[in-house]
Design a protein around this motif. Structure first.
Motif, PDB file in Angstrom:
ATOM      1  N   PRO A  56      46.487  54.027  40.775  1.00 22.26           N
ATOM      2  CA  PRO A  56      45.924  52.679  40.622  1.00 22.26           C
ATOM      3  C   PRO A  56      45.953  52.254  39.148  1.00 22.26           C
ATOM      4  O   PRO A  56      45.506  53.014  38.286  1.00 22.26           O
ATOM      5  CB  PRO A  56      44.475  52.843  41.121  1.00 22.26           C
ATOM      6  N   TYR A  96      50.483  49.946  48.381  1.00 23.27           N
ATOM      7  CA  TYR A  96      50.334  51.089  49.288  1.00 23.27           C
ATOM      8  C   TYR A  96      49.969  50.617  50.697  1.00 23.27           C
ATOM      9  O   TYR A  96      50.509  51.123  51.683  1.00 23.27           O
ATOM     10  CB  TYR A  96      49.266  52.026  48.723  1.00 23.27           C
ATOM     11  N   THR A 120      43.199  59.752  38.076  1.00 27.92           N
ATOM     12  CA  THR A 120      43.109  59.099  39.385  1.00 27.92           C
ATOM     13  C   THR A 120      43.113  57.579  39.312  1.00 27.92           C
ATOM     14  O   THR A 120      43.211  56.913  40.329  1.00 27.92           O
ATOM     15  CB  THR A 120      41.821  59.531  40.116  1.00 27.92           C
ATOM     16  N   ARG A 121      42.995  57.038  38.071  1.00 26.19           N
ATOM     17  CA  ARG A 121      42.957  55.593  38.000  1.00 26.19           C
ATOM     18  C   ARG A 121      43.063  55.139  36.544  1.00 26.19           C
ATOM     19  O   ARG A 121      42.602  55.821  35.634  1.00 26.19           O
ATOM     20  CB  ARG A 121      41.666  55.160  38.668  1.00 26.19           C
ATOM     21  N   GLN A 168      45.797  60.731  48.022  1.00 31.29           N
ATOM     22  CA  GLN A 168      44.333  60.546  48.016  1.00 31.29           C
ATOM     23  C   GLN A 168      43.844  59.561  46.968  1.00 31.29           C
ATOM     24  O   GLN A 168      42.826  58.921  47.134  1.00 31.29           O
ATOM     25  CB  GLN A 168      43.634  61.872  47.679  1.00 31.29           C
ATOM     26  N   TRP A 169      44.533  59.512  45.818  1.00 32.91           N
ATOM     27  CA  TRP A 169      43.997  58.656  44.744  1.00 32.91           C
ATOM     28  C   TRP A 169      44.519  57.223  44.821  1.00 32.91           C
ATOM     29  O   TRP A 169      44.178  56.388  43.996  1.00 32.91           O
ATOM     30  CB  TRP A 169      44.238  59.263  43.370  1.00 32.91           C
ATOM     31  N   LEU A 170      45.331  56.905  45.817  1.00 31.82           N
ATOM     32  CA  LEU A 170      45.835  55.533  45.943  1.00 31.82           C
ATOM     33  C   LEU A 170      44.760  54.645  46.551  1.00 31.82           C
ATOM     34  O   LEU A 170      43.945  55.095  47.353  1.00 31.82           O
ATOM     35  CB  LEU A 170      47.074  55.499  46.845  1.00 31.82           C
ATOM     36  N   THR A 171      44.770  53.376  46.175  1.00 28.83           N
ATOM     37  CA  THR A 171      43.946  52.403  46.870  1.00 28.83           C
ATOM     38  C   THR A 171      44.903  51.468  47.615  1.00 28.83           C
ATOM     39  O   THR A 171      46.118  51.508  47.376  1.00 28.83           O
ATOM     40  CB  THR A 171      43.109  51.554  45.886  1.00 28.83           C
ATOM     41  N   ALA A 172      44.358  50.621  48.468  1.00 26.04           N
ATOM     42  CA  ALA A 172      45.207  49.713  49.255  1.00 26.04           C
ATOM     43  C   ALA A 172      46.081  48.861  48.349  1.00 26.04           C
ATOM     44  O   ALA A 172      47.232  48.574  48.652  1.00 26.04           O
ATOM     45  CB  ALA A 172      44.335  48.825  50.132  1.00 26.04           C
ATOM     46  N   GLU A 173      45.535  48.480  47.190  1.00 26.93           N
ATOM     47  CA  GLU A 173      46.268  47.553  46.304  1.00 26.93           C
ATOM     48  C   GLU A 173      47.221  48.251  45.352  1.00 26.93           C
ATOM     49  O   GLU A 173      47.991  47.579  44.669  1.00 26.93           O
ATOM     50  CB  GLU A 173      45.296  46.730  45.441  1.00 26.93           C
ATOM     51  N   THR A 174      47.158  49.572  45.258  1.00 24.31           N
ATOM     52  CA  THR A 174      48.022  50.265  44.287  1.00 24.31           C
ATOM     53  C   THR A 174      49.486  49.940  44.546  1.00 24.31           C
ATOM     54  O   THR A 174      49.971  50.093  45.666  1.00 24.31           O
ATOM     55  CB  THR A 174      47.832  51.802  44.393  1.00 24.31           C
TER      56      THR A 174
END
Ligand code: FES
Lengths: 113, 490
Positions: free
Chosen positions: B152, B415, B253-254, B399-405
């Protein structure tokens, strides 16, 4: 094309070449570069970190891969669009403009499909 | 090169064409020229060295006076030899030149040489650069680039590939930031952190996703490569001296923007717990530079262009299949360096030299050297295998992705869009995913997101990544972007 064979070898010539300051502009703003620097390196030295926005999200982009792979660093130089700033050497008097890249690489469209 | 060779280069049929002037290509060109055959060395760079030996412009800096560059003596010696061969006319160096198309020898009878179609990449020159060169045999040494995983915020300016940060340092003494974090996996993170610190950048941490315990299984192999051990010790010492924490089992992670919203301002770190689970507790670091690298992806355009067979290597990279002589599955085509399996500069150099000797048909004259090179290659390959085993991409990285990544930076594919294509639309391979989402179809042609999107496609099926997942994302034509005007012969 540059390459082996056309290089100054004596120290004075090198020192003189290294001391030159190249002038260029980004959207009219005057900046300087060291000889041999890429546009990407010179802009980074000038504290400029992005020079275009993405088509959809309007997100700022600058250097990412640094070696010609990612095309994030596209810039317009002397009217020629879609050049990779990380590979493009600064030329004295160069005029850079920030711009959005063409939709897809034209040559890929012509050849790859 | 030398402009006066340009037109001559177009008419000559060379014995050997070497593409790429990094360690493998330089080793290959020097060995072939030494054997007395006519060699053309074609390279996209404006001076010799490739990524590994990238250095400041030789019109302003005498390379023999540079300090702090790795294996520099090796480079200077090779460079000297190539320059001498160019002066005597035994070799021709075409700098700033891209190969965009490879034409095979005519089937049955006819011309028996390969034709490489070229495009000048440098500033316009007085002479007309050659548009093609012909050679009986090819040695392809295209090298590799940093492999990436989406995170992200990873598209914020100030987040860069670790190799790119290093390229700016090595080539221009340009600092990409002042307060940095270096993250990903593998030994390459160490020299990047070390060089940043040496240039005065405050490196707050090196985050290595893996623990170091897996190296323990490989002690016999490690013991056979003492040079690698002392190299690692040197990095450990200089990191300690610069007080840079080396955090194992830690991932980034971000990435968050700074107050301006237009560049990186901070990152979030997390520990990787048992089973590869990223732990909930997060730590924040305020930085203006993030250097990321998850191993390397070999450049396979030319390998695919000649139709050489590929396989998936231990590090999940697609690489070319070669035999003991560095010969690919295509007769007359040799491949050396990272494209045959990521393993570092010294392995590339040995593979290049071997390819050069064999391609020059001098193997029978240099039997002892060939044997020594094969031993060296075996030893370094074993070390590379240990390294790949010890530094895998974390199995549960999504695991560390968000919907918007954004997974695909070029076409801005998030994603969630890929996830939807996989679960709702049934995309079960990378090719379908690409067609449904435009992921990997933008300017970079999947160079950056190829590995990640192939892994997501395979992972969505609950299966391991295979060569067939990677192949559709590695096939690009033309081999280098070529303006239509050049095609039209203007
Ligand atoms: S920074 Fe990736 S192509 Fe220039």
């Amino acid at each position: 094309m540059t390459g082996t064979g056309e290089r100054p070898t004596d120290e004075h010539a090198l020192a003189a070449a290294a001391a030159r300051v190249l002038k260029f502009t980004l959207d009219g703003r005057e900046l300087t570069a060291r000889p041999g620097q890429s546009v990407g390196a010179a802009l980074t030295d000038a504290g400029v970190r992005s020079w275009r926005h993405t088509r959809r999200g309007g997100r700022p982009r600058g250097l990412f891969c640094g070696i010609g792979i990612c095309y994030d660093c596209l810039i317009t130089a002397d009217g020629v669009p879609n050049l990779r700033a990380c590979l493009l050497p600064v030329v004295d008097g160069m005029r850079l403009t920030t711009s959005a890249p063409a939709k897809t690489p034209p040559a890929y469209d012509a050849l790859a499909r | 090169m030398s402009g006066q060779h340009s037109s001559a280069a177009e008419q000559t049929v060379f014995d050997v064409a070497v593409v790429g002037a990094g360690p493998a290509g330089l080793g290959a060109a020097a060995a072939a020229a030494r054997a007395g055959v006519r060699v053309v060395l074609i390279d996209a760079g404006h001076q010799l060295g490739g990524q590994y030996w990238r250095h400041p412009d030789e019109s302003t800096t005498d390379p023999t006076r540079l300090a702090g560059y790795r294996d520099w003596g090796e480079f200077l010696a090779l460079r000297e030899r190539i320059l001498r061969h160019c002066q005597t006319g035994a070799a021709v160096h075409l700098a700033s030149t891209h190969v965009w198309f490879v034409e095979p020898p005519a089937a049955g009878g006819g011309r028996q040489s390969w034709t490489l179609h070229l495009m000048p990449g440098g500033p316009p020159s007085r002479e007309t650069p050659p548009r093609t060169v012909c050679a009986e045999r090819l040695i392809l040494c295209p090298g590799a680039y940093d492999r990436q995983l989406p995170i992200p915020g990873w598209d914020l300016p100030g987040v860069m590939a670790a190799g790119g940060v290093q390229a700016l340092l090595k080539g221009h003494h340009t600092l990409s930031g002042r307060r940095a974090v270096v993250a990903g996996t593998g030994p390459f993170l160490l020299p990047v952190a070390q060089q940043l610190a040496r240039h005065g950048v405050d490196v707050l941490a090196v985050c290595e996703a893996n623990g170091l315990a897996r190296w323990m299984r490989h002690m016999p192999v490690v013991a056979r490569t003492p040079a690698k051990v002392s190299e690692a010790a040197t990095y450990a010492r200089s990191l300690a001296r610069a007080r840079i924490p080396y955090r194992t089992a830690t991932v980034l992670t971000r990435v968050d923007p700074d107050a301006s919203g237009t560049q990186v301002g901070a990152v979030e770190l997390a520990r990787v717990g048992p089973g590869g689970l990223v732990e909930k507790a997060r730590q924040r670091l305020e930085v203006d530079l993030v250097a990321l690298g998850w191993g390397f992806t070999p450049s396979l355009e030319l390998i695919n262009a000649v139709g050489a067979q590929t396989r998936i290597d231990a590090d999940q990279s697609l690489v070319a299949v070669v035999d003991d002589d560095q010969q690919s599955t295509v007769p007359g085509v040799f491949i050396a360096g990272e494209a045959t399996g990521v393993g570092g500069a010294m392995l590339a150099l040995a593979g290049g030299e071997l390819a050069g000797i064999v391609a020059a048909e001098a193997g029978h004259l240099e039997r002892a050297r060939v044997r020594a090179l094969r031993r060296e290659i075996g030893r370094l390959r074993a070390f590379a295998a240990a390294m790949h085993d010890a530094h895998p991409v974390p199995a549960r990285w999504p695991q560390w992705l968000t919907a918007e990544t954004l997974v695909c930076r070029c076409e801005e594919v998030a994603y969630a869009t890929l996830g939807n294509a996989i679960t709702e639309l049934g995309a079960n391979d990378a090719r379908t995913l690409k067609l449904l989402t435009r992921c990997a179809m933008g300017w970079c042609q999947g160079h950056v997101c190829g590995y990640a999107s192939a892994s997501l496609a395979a992972g969505g099926q609950g299966r391991a990544l295979t060569a067939d997942d990677l192949r559709p994302l590695a096939k690009q034509f033309p081999c280098a972007p070529v303006p239509l005007a050049h095609l039209a012969g203007e």
